[in-house]
Scaffold this motif. Sequence first.
Motif, PDB file in Angstrom:
ATOM      1  N   ASN A   1       1.986   2.007  10.633  1.00 15.46           N
ATOM      2  CA  ASN A   1       2.124   2.174   9.186  1.00 15.46           C
ATOM      3  C   ASN A   1       2.336   3.638   8.789  1.00 15.46           C
ATOM      4  O   ASN A   1       1.707   4.137   7.854  1.00 15.46           O
ATOM      5  CB  ASN A   1       0.906   1.587   8.461  1.00 15.46           C
ATOM      6  CG  ASN A   1       0.748   0.103   8.724  1.00 15.46           C
ATOM      7  OD1 ASN A   1       1.726  -0.632   8.781  1.00 15.46           O
ATOM      8  ND2 ASN A   1      -0.485  -0.346   8.887  1.00 15.46           N
TER       9      ASN A   1
ATOM     10  N   ASN B   1      -5.799   1.565  12.693  1.00 17.30           N
ATOM     11  CA  ASN B   1      -5.108   1.570  11.406  1.00 17.30           C
ATOM     12  C   ASN B   1      -4.722   0.148  10.959  1.00 17.30           C
ATOM     13  O   ASN B   1      -3.645  -0.072  10.417  1.00 17.30           O
ATOM     14  CB  ASN B   1      -3.884   2.489  11.461  1.00 17.30           C
ATOM     15  CG  ASN B   1      -3.439   2.965  10.094  1.00 17.30           C
ATOM     16  OD1 ASN B   1      -4.204   2.924   9.136  1.00 17.30           O
ATOM     17  ND2 ASN B   1      -2.202   3.399   9.993  1.00 17.30           N
ATOM     18  N   GLY B   2      -5.611  -0.805  11.247  1.00 16.01           N
ATOM     19  CA  GLY B   2      -5.424  -2.168  10.774  1.00 16.01           C
ATOM     20  C   GLY B   2      -4.525  -3.056  11.608  1.00 16.01           C
ATOM     21  O   GLY B   2      -4.278  -4.197  11.235  1.00 16.01           O
ATOM     22  N   GLU B   3      -4.035  -2.561  12.722  1.00 16.29           N
ATOM     23  CA  GLU B   3      -3.142  -3.359  13.577  1.00 16.29           C
ATOM     24  C   GLU B   3      -3.739  -3.542  14.974  1.00 16.29           C
ATOM     25  O   GLU B   3      -4.401  -2.637  15.503  1.00 16.29           O
ATOM     26  CB  GLU B   3      -1.772  -2.698  13.719  1.00 16.29           C
ATOM     27  CG  GLU B   3      -0.970  -2.654  12.441  1.00 16.29           C
ATOM     28  CD  GLU B   3      -0.399  -4.008  12.031  1.00 16.29           C
ATOM     29  OE1 GLU B   3      -0.407  -4.955  12.849  1.00 16.29           O
ATOM     30  OE2 GLU B   3       0.056  -4.114  10.883  1.00 16.29           O
TER      31      GLU B   3
END
Length: 93
Positions: free
Chosen positions: A58, A6-8
């Motif tokens: 998030n 999730n982008g992390e």
Amino acid sequence: MKAIWNGEVLAQSNDTVVVEGNHYFPPASLNRQFFSDSSTTTNCPWKGTASYYNIEVNGKVNKDAAWVYATPKSAASNITGHIAFWKGVDVQP
């Protein structure tokens, strides 16, 4: 190696241990703010009992997406406390 979801970046290390195609990350390489304990456990005949973590990034939760052998059997002692990933977590160089 990096574990990303999730982008992390969940974990990053130059010192992972590969077992059965999974990269096990040292505990110090984790970004702990994304992890919470799960009550899920599984048993491997040669590694022992795995405990799981939920990952939250998030506002999204990936249940049981990471696991650890805190006290593995002797054959898997090299991954003691190391964390591996699945369920859509991208592990890449």
